[in-house]
Write an enzyme that holds these catalytic residues in place. Structure first.
Site, PDB file in Angstrom:
ATOM      1  N   LYS A 226       0.839  -1.223   0.000  1.00 54.34           N
ATOM      2  CA  LYS A 226       0.000   0.000   0.000  1.00 54.34           C
ATOM      3  C   LYS A 226       0.863   1.259   0.000  1.00 54.34           C
ATOM      4  CE  LYS A 226      -2.190  -0.561   3.907  1.00 54.34           C
ATOM      5  NZ  LYS A 226      -1.683  -1.826   4.443  1.00 54.34           N
TER       6      LYS A 226
ATOM      7  N   ARG B  28      -8.601   1.882   9.685  1.00 52.44           N
ATOM      8  CA  ARG B  28      -8.216   0.502   9.954  1.00 52.44           C
ATOM      9  C   ARG B  28      -9.304  -0.239  10.738  1.00 52.44           C
ATOM     10  NH1 ARG B  28      -2.366   1.073   9.311  1.00 52.44           N
ATOM     11  NH2 ARG B  28      -1.358  -0.951   9.396  1.00 52.44           N
TER      12      ARG B  28
ATOM     13  N   ARG C 224      11.881  -7.516   4.725  1.00 49.46           N
ATOM     14  CA  ARG C 224      11.902  -6.091   4.377  1.00 49.46           C
ATOM     15  C   ARG C 224      12.947  -5.334   5.204  1.00 49.46           C
ATOM     16  NH1 ARG C 224       6.376  -2.609   4.499  1.00 49.46           N
ATOM     17  NH2 ARG C 224       6.436  -2.956   6.755  1.00 49.46           N
TER      18      ARG C 224
ATOM     19  N   ARG D 125      12.236  -2.796  10.481  1.00 47.78           N
ATOM     20  CA  ARG D 125      11.249  -2.148  11.348  1.00 47.78           C
ATOM     21  C   ARG D 125      10.976  -3.039  12.550  1.00 47.78           C
ATOM     22  NH1 ARG D 125       6.174  -0.057   7.812  1.00 47.78           N
ATOM     23  NH2 ARG D 125       5.080  -0.974   9.567  1.00 47.78           N
TER      24      ARG D 125
ATOM     25  N   ARG E 118      -0.091  -8.687  13.595  1.00 55.39           N
ATOM     26  CA  ARG E 118      -0.647  -7.623  12.738  1.00 55.39           C
ATOM     27  C   ARG E 118      -1.643  -8.208  11.741  1.00 55.39           C
ATOM     28  NH1 ARG E 118       4.631  -5.195  10.382  1.00 55.39           N
ATOM     29  NH2 ARG E 118       3.323  -3.711   9.279  1.00 55.39           N
TER      30      ARG E 118
END
Ligand code: AMP
Length: 222
Positions: free
Chosen positions: A13, A88, A127, A160, A171
């Site tokens: 996104k 959200r 990532r 992260r 998540r």
């Protein structure tokens, strides 16, 4: 154009929102980025939000919605925006309705980017990001030229805090239970386009631009 990008964490996104923001000259409003900005500046809001973010939980609405309302009221949002990471929850979607009503503006489209959970876990756990310029890499699919260093600015790449596997799983649970129902909420209110995220960024981007009727070539002109 007033857009919302929906989808689980890791579907891309943020990347698509950045490209759309450039091509359409509209601000990219990412609640995740806003929180990370506050955290890196040690603000009270940042310290409060960090406790939830590090656990893969949603930051409470008392903190989140006011921050978004303030941002949407700014002058640069008058001609459009791309929202990434907000709303959200259905509660947040209702709150957004109210802000937009007060501003006398309407949403044009919801773009829902989809991807299998197993692929998301693989993407997010590999990532790495540049803390300086926010460039995004992947240890296997998009490694930097020099291991561990950003191609753009040479800064050391970091993972992260919430991209650790156990936090990713949390998540995803939060996404399926609290965020996915938003699609049902928007079903009869605004046009929703579902787009499957592809391993190749350009393919996903072309799909998104096509859905919006925006010429993909405008990106090269940016
Ligand atoms: P993101 O960069 O969008 O994946 O967001 C990172 C984290 O920030 C999320 O896992 C949440 O903890 C928090 N966050 C971002 N947006 C929201 C939101 N709209 N409501 C509550 N928490 C949020």
């Amino acid at each position: 154009m007033r857009l919302i990008l929906l989808g689980a964490p890791g579907v891309g996104k943020g990347t698509q929102a950045t490209l759309l923001s450039k091509a359409l000259s509209i601000p990219h409003i990412s609640t995740g980025d806003m929180f990370r900005y506050h955290i890196s500046n040690n603000t009270d809001l940042g310290m409060e939000a960090k406790q939830y973010i590090d656990k893969g939980m949603l930051v409470p609405d008392e903190i989140t919605v006011g921050m978004v309302a303030d941002r949407l009221k700014q002058q640069d949002c008058r001609n459009g925006f791309v929202l990434d990471g907000f709303p959200r929850t259905i509660q947040q979607a209702k709150f957004l309705d109210k802000i937009l009503k007060d501003l006398n503006i309407q949403l044009d489209m919801v773009i829902n980017i989809t991807l299998d959970d197993r692929e998301i876990i693989k993407r997010l756990s590999g990532r790495r990001i540049c803390p300086q310029c926010s460039a995004v890499y992947h240890i296997e699919d998009k490694p930097p030229k020099n291991e561990g260093l950003c191609d753009n600015c040479g800064t050391g790449l970091v993972q992260r805090g919430d991209d650790k596997e156990e936090t990713i799983i949390k998540r995803l649970q939060v996404y399926h239970s609290q965020s996915e129902p938003i699609l049902e909420y928007y079903k009869d209110k605004v046009k929703i386009v579902n787009i499957e995220s592809h391993k190749l960024l350009e393919v996903t981007t072309k799909r998104v631009f096509e859905a919006l009727g925006v010429d993909y070539k405008t990106l090269n002109a940016c």
